[in-house]
Design a protein around this motif. Structure first.
Motif, PDB file in Angstrom:
ATOM      1  N   ALA A 215     -31.836  38.797  56.563  1.00 13.86           N
ATOM      2  CA  ALA A 215     -30.857  37.710  56.420  1.00 13.86           C
ATOM      3  C   ALA A 215     -29.429  38.253  56.427  1.00 13.86           C
ATOM      4  O   ALA A 215     -28.517  37.609  56.937  1.00 13.86           O
ATOM      5  N   LEU A 216     -29.233  39.441  55.873  1.00 15.34           N
ATOM      6  CA  LEU A 216     -27.883  40.010  55.760  1.00 15.34           C
ATOM      7  C   LEU A 216     -27.550  40.965  56.911  1.00 15.34           C
ATOM      8  O   LEU A 216     -26.466  41.539  56.948  1.00 15.34           O
ATOM      9  N   GLY A 217     -28.505  41.169  57.829  1.00 14.59           N
ATOM     10  CA  GLY A 217     -28.272  42.065  58.973  1.00 14.59           C
ATOM     11  C   GLY A 217     -28.196  43.533  58.572  1.00 14.59           C
ATOM     12  O   GLY A 217     -27.512  44.335  59.207  1.00 14.59           O
ATOM     13  N   ILE A 218     -28.900  43.897  57.501  1.00 14.83           N
ATOM     14  CA  ILE A 218     -28.842  45.279  56.985  1.00 14.83           C
ATOM     15  C   ILE A 218     -29.961  46.114  57.606  1.00 14.83           C
ATOM     16  O   ILE A 218     -31.101  45.647  57.763  1.00 14.83           O
ATOM     17  N   GLU A 219     -29.640  47.373  57.908  1.00  9.80           N
ATOM     18  CA  GLU A 219     -30.654  48.281  58.453  1.00  9.80           C
ATOM     19  C   GLU A 219     -31.731  48.587  57.407  1.00  9.80           C
ATOM     20  O   GLU A 219     -31.418  48.778  56.223  1.00  9.80           O
ATOM     21  N   VAL A 220     -32.982  48.631  57.871  1.00  8.53           N
ATOM     22  CA  VAL A 220     -34.097  49.048  57.006  1.00  8.53           C
ATOM     23  C   VAL A 220     -34.650  50.353  57.562  1.00  8.53           C
ATOM     24  O   VAL A 220     -35.009  50.425  58.741  1.00  8.53           O
ATOM     25  N   ILE A 221     -34.684  51.364  56.737  1.00 14.44           N
ATOM     26  CA  ILE A 221     -35.293  52.638  57.159  1.00 14.44           C
ATOM     27  C   ILE A 221     -36.730  52.608  56.639  1.00 14.44           C
ATOM     28  O   ILE A 221     -36.972  52.651  55.425  1.00 14.44           O
ATOM     29  N   MET A 222     -37.650  52.441  57.581  1.00 11.61           N
ATOM     30  CA  MET A 222     -39.041  52.119  57.243  1.00 11.61           C
ATOM     31  C   MET A 222     -39.920  53.350  57.414  1.00 11.61           C
ATOM     32  O   MET A 222     -40.049  53.886  58.509  1.00 11.61           O
ATOM     33  N   VAL A 223     -40.514  53.785  56.305  1.00 11.38           N
ATOM     34  CA  VAL A 223     -41.416  54.943  56.355  1.00 11.38           C
ATOM     35  C   VAL A 223     -42.803  54.446  56.760  1.00 11.38           C
ATOM     36  O   VAL A 223     -43.382  53.587  56.089  1.00 11.38           O
ATOM     37  N   ARG A 224     -43.296  54.981  57.886  1.00 12.92           N
ATOM     38  CA  ARG A 224     -44.603  54.508  58.360  1.00 12.92           C
ATOM     39  C   ARG A 224     -45.718  55.159  57.562  1.00 12.92           C
ATOM     40  O   ARG A 224     -45.528  56.167  56.882  1.00 12.92           O
ATOM     41  N   ARG A 225     -46.897  54.545  57.633  1.00 16.16           N
ATOM     42  CA  ARG A 225     -48.054  55.073  56.902  1.00 16.16           C
ATOM     43  C   ARG A 225     -48.671  56.245  57.645  1.00 16.16           C
ATOM     44  O   ARG A 225     -48.608  56.309  58.871  1.00 16.16           O
ATOM     45  N   ALA A 226     -49.289  57.120  56.868  1.00 14.47           N
ATOM     46  CA  ALA A 226     -50.101  58.171  57.484  1.00 14.47           C
ATOM     47  C   ALA A 226     -51.395  57.495  57.969  1.00 14.47           C
ATOM     48  O   ALA A 226     -51.701  56.376  57.552  1.00 14.47           O
ATOM     49  N   GLU A 227     -52.116  58.194  58.822  1.00  9.21           N
ATOM     50  CA  GLU A 227     -53.383  57.634  59.314  1.00  9.21           C
ATOM     51  C   GLU A 227     -54.316  57.412  58.129  1.00  9.21           C
ATOM     52  O   GLU A 227     -54.411  58.259  57.241  1.00  9.21           O
ATOM     53  N   SER A 228     -55.014  56.261  58.115  1.00 12.90           N
ATOM     54  CA  SER A 228     -55.838  56.010  56.932  1.00 12.90           C
ATOM     55  C   SER A 228     -57.223  56.636  57.078  1.00 12.90           C
ATOM     56  O   SER A 228     -57.677  56.941  58.169  1.00 12.90           O
ATOM     57  N   VAL A 229     -57.835  56.812  55.921  1.00 17.21           N
ATOM     58  CA  VAL A 229     -59.157  57.447  55.843  1.00 17.21           C
ATOM     59  C   VAL A 229     -60.197  56.564  56.534  1.00 17.21           C
ATOM     60  O   VAL A 229     -60.092  55.338  56.517  1.00 17.21           O
ATOM     61  N   ASP A 230     -61.171  57.217  57.152  1.00 17.18           N
ATOM     62  CA  ASP A 230     -62.206  56.476  57.861  1.00 17.18           C
ATOM     63  C   ASP A 230     -63.176  55.843  56.860  1.00 17.18           C
ATOM     64  O   ASP A 230     -64.086  56.493  56.367  1.00 17.18           O
ATOM     65  N   MET A 231     -62.932  54.568  56.566  1.00 17.91           N
ATOM     66  CA  MET A 231     -63.742  53.840  55.580  1.00 17.91           C
ATOM     67  C   MET A 231     -63.679  52.377  55.971  1.00 17.91           C
ATOM     68  O   MET A 231     -62.636  51.941  56.464  1.00 17.91           O
TER      69      MET A 231
END
Ligand code: NAP
Length: 256
Positions: A215-231
């Protein structure tokens, strides 16, 4: 008829809701496991145990000794060590395991996301000029901000960051979600924030800051997830309830 025994690895709101919902069916005996990180954990509707198991081996022997029939990994998507241990331990103990994994947030048209692989990379991505960053990443990795002391940091966590951050311009807020959009907008505005640093946790409890940044036009620095466990993974508490019911329905019919 003996009730099936389920160990839930928790530490999230979803784990708490799931534990309560499974216990309410009356069909299972539930034990919820917490790492013991928060000083004042939210009260739980089921029996709780606290603290690490001593790696995958420790967890496997806990499962065997406690005669558990199912392990549910309902930990936070960024708690990768315990999830890996859960996969290994359930195999070693020879019992099924299911994961509750909320889907990732995805970028919308008006979002301004910078994608990074770690908190250290996120701090780096703030760049050379002084910024006013909102660190909504919990307290465990907040120390990484000390690598770039030329920014102002607004740090929000459930418990105080310990040891305190050695930064010239830092402000701390102690709070626990869920959060609402209008409060998040007010917080970002009041602190003149120009970058939000967050993990891609998914779910609704902490999504308000993403909506506020949009809404405010602010940058988001988004940390992505590591690959998840096979389950085998289920995305919601409702889907997990049906999966568990499905798993134990045949033995209930046999009256085991
Ligand atoms: P982690 O790095 O994956 O786990 C580190 C160690 O803590 C594990 O090896 C295990 O010790 C112990 N542990 C973790 N979760 C446990 C649980 N539910 N029950 C018993 N022991 C547990 O985990 P983390 O990132 O430090 O997160 C700790 C807890 O906080 C998790 O339960 C998670 O759900 C919650 N949480 C994490 C985040 C996040 O961003 N990481 C955010 C919100 C909530 P042993 O090897 O000795 O068994």
């Amino acid at each position: 008829m003996e009730k099936a025994r389920i160990l839930i690895l928790g530490g999230t709101g979803d784990a708490r809701i799931l534990a309560q919902a499974l216990a309410a069916t009356g069909a299972y005996e539930i034990l919820l496991s917490l790492a013991g990180r928060t000083e004042k954990p939210v009260s739980q509707a089921v029996p709780v145990r606290m603290g690490g198991f001593g790696g995958a081996e420790g967890l496997a022997s806990f499962l065997a000794t406690g005669k558990f029939d199912l392990l549910i990994d309902a930990t936070h998507p960024f708690a990768t060590r315990i999830s890996k241990n859960a996969g290994e331990a359930s195999k070693a103990a020879g019992i099924p395991a299911l994961a509750l994994r909320r889907p990732e947030w995805s970028e919308e048209l008006d979002d301004r996301w910078t994608h990074v692989a770690s908190i250290a990379d996120a701090i780096d991505a703030l760049g050379p000029s002084p910024r006013r960053a909102f660190l909504a990443i919990g307290r465990q990795e907040a120390q990484l901000a000390e690598a770039k002391p030329h920014h102002f940091y607004l740090v929000r966590s459930v418990d105080p960051v310990d040891p305190p951050l050695a930064l010239p311009a830092v402000e701390l807020i102690l709070d626990r979600g869920p959060y609402v959009v209008e409060d998040e907008v007010a917080l970002l505005k009041a602190n003149r924030i120009d970058a939000v640093v967050t993990k891609n946790s998914g779910g609704s409890a902490t999504y308000a800051k993403i909506v506020a940044a949009r809404a405010l036009g602010i940058e988001v620095i988004m940390v992505r997830r590591a690959e998840s466990v096979d389950m085998q993974a289920l995305a919601t508490v409702e889907l997990m309830l049906s999966a568990v019911d499905h798993l134990f329905a045949p033995s209930r019919k046999r009256g085991v």
